[in-house]
Design a protein around this motif. Structure first.
Motif, short mmCIF file in Angstrom:
data_model
loop_
_atom_site.label_atom_id
_atom_site.label_comp_id
_atom_site.label_asym_id
_atom_site.label_seq_id
_atom_site.Cartn_x
_atom_site.Cartn_y
_atom_site.Cartn_z
N SER A 1 133.71 -11.39 85.77
CA SER A 1 134.26 -11.83 86.04
C SER A 1 135.32 -12.45 86.02
N CYS A 2 136.15 -13.54 86.51
CA CYS A 2 137.09 -13.60 86.41
C CYS A 2 138.15 -15.26 86.53
N ILE A 3 138.89 -15.56 85.15
CA ILE A 3 139.56 -16.54 84.66
C ILE A 3 140.50 -16.19 84.97
N GLU A 4 141.19 -17.75 85.69
CA GLU A 4 142.66 -17.66 85.83
C GLU A 4 143.02 -19.29 85.65
N ILE A 5 144.29 -18.46 84.36
CA ILE A 5 144.71 -19.54 83.84
C ILE A 5 146.23 -19.56 84.13
N GLU A 6 147.38 -20.72 84.25
CA GLU A 6 148.76 -20.79 84.20
C GLU A 6 148.86 -21.46 82.65
N ILE A 7 149.95 -20.10 82.14
CA ILE A 7 150.57 -20.67 81.53
C ILE A 7 152.09 -21.54 81.13
N ASP A 8 152.42 -21.84 80.66
CA ASP A 8 154.31 -21.83 80.45
C ASP A 8 154.50 -21.08 79.33
N GLU A 9 156.58 -21.01 78.90
CA GLU A 9 156.63 -20.13 77.95
C GLU A 9 156.46 -20.35 76.65
N LYS A 10 155.43 -21.58 76.42
CA LYS A 10 154.82 -21.98 75.12
C LYS A 10 153.06 -21.14 74.72
N PHE A 11 152.56 -20.56 76.51
CA PHE A 11 151.39 -20.41 76.11
C PHE A 11 151.04 -21.25 75.99
N TYR A 12 151.43 -22.51 76.47
CA TYR A 12 149.94 -23.66 76.94
C TYR A 12 149.50 -23.98 78.02
N GLY A 13 148.18 -23.60 78.43
CA GLY A 13 147.74 -22.62 79.40
C GLY A 13 146.68 -24.09 79.99
N GLU A 14 146.44 -24.35 81.39
CA GLU A 14 145.75 -25.04 82.47
C GLU A 14 144.77 -24.12 83.37
N LEU A 15 143.48 -24.32 82.98
CA LEU A 15 142.55 -23.97 83.74
C LEU A 15 142.43 -23.80 85.05
N LYS A 16 142.36 -22.86 86.20
CA LYS A 16 142.54 -23.84 87.07
C LYS A 16 141.13 -22.55 87.89
N ALA A 17 140.76 -21.57 87.11
CA ALA A 17 139.44 -21.15 88.10
C ALA A 17 138.79 -19.91 86.67
N SER A 18 137.22 -20.25 87.48
CA SER A 18 136.57 -19.54 86.60
C SER A 18 135.23 -19.20 88.07
N ILE A 19 135.63 -17.61 88.42
CA ILE A 19 134.68 -17.07 88.93
C ILE A 19 134.27 -16.50 88.13
N PRO A 20 132.66 -16.49 89.13
CA PRO A 20 131.90 -15.17 88.06
C PRO A 20 131.22 -14.41 89.44
N PRO A 21 130.72 -12.78 88.53
CA PRO A 21 130.29 -12.08 89.77
C PRO A 21 129.34 -12.34 91.02
N LYS A 22 128.43 -13.16 90.74
CA LYS A 22 127.89 -13.62 91.85
C LYS A 22 129.00 -14.02 93.22
N PHE A 23 129.22 -15.11 92.54
CA PHE A 23 130.29 -16.11 93.83
C PHE A 23 130.78 -14.69 94.54
N LEU A 24 131.85 -13.45 94.03
CA LEU A 24 132.09 -12.68 94.59
C LEU A 24 131.55 -11.92 94.56
N MET A 25 130.25 -11.55 94.75
CA MET A 25 129.21 -10.56 94.80
C MET A 25 128.55 -11.34 96.06
N HIS A 26 128.05 -12.87 96.28
CA HIS A 26 128.08 -13.55 97.70
C HIS A 26 128.85 -13.22 98.69
N PHE A 27 130.07 -13.50 98.74
CA PHE A 27 131.19 -13.29 100.14
C PHE A 27 131.27 -11.53 99.91
#
Length: 168
Positions: free
Chosen positions: A133-159
């Protein structure tokens, strides 16, 4: 900085593998899934600035397959071995931090759950990072992050399967 956490693909069973757990290889199914998932992620995200991987064989093999599709060299590090923590993760990434860069991180559970939770919240957050799976996080220089996406392998395999079916 964009972070793409990719958990290693399916490895040999522990019961079947004789020896050091860090030397377990990807199974054939794991190699196939890593190839398909990496291809799909590369087509969506484009080339990252960096790829970092645990030195465990299953993670390194996943990262090499990923690097092939992204066209980026893989950097192995013991900082991502099983048992990795947020402090070591920050030390690894700090010298490479650039606001507009992207780093792919290939590693293990439950480490990813703990690291991602620490990046996106001051509270414990329940996160399950499935193999491939793939988890996308956007972080700033202080390592404070925002969850942008959680992509399970089944989703990617489907496409990936639909893409193949559409060409037939």
């Amino acid at each position: 900085m964009r972070l793409l956490f990719i958990r290693h693909a399916i490895a040999e069973d522990r019961e079947i593998h004789d020896g050091n757990d860090l030397q377990r290889e990807l199974s054939e199914k794991g190699k196939e899934r890593a190839d398909i998932v990496s291809k799909m992620l590369a087509s969506y995200y484009g080339a990252p600035t960096y790829i970092f991987t645990s030195t465990a064989l299953r993670a390194t093999q996943t990262a090499e397959i990923t690097g092939k599709h992204f066209g980026v060299t893989v950097n192995q590090t013991e900082a991502l071995l099983p048992g990795a923590n947020i402090e070591g993760f920050k030390q690894l990434l700090a010298p490479y931090y650039k606001k507009e860069s992207t780093a792919v991180i290939v590693g293990h559970e439950p480490d990813f759950s703990f690291i991602i939770s620490a990046l996106i919240s001051s509270e414990d957050v329940a996160i399950s990072v499935k193999k491939s799976s793939c988890i996308e996080i956007e972080i700033d220089e202080k390592f404070y992050g925002e969850l942008k996406a959680s992509i399970p392998p089944k989703f990617l395999m489907h496409f990936a399967t639909k893409e193949t079916d559409d060409t037939v």
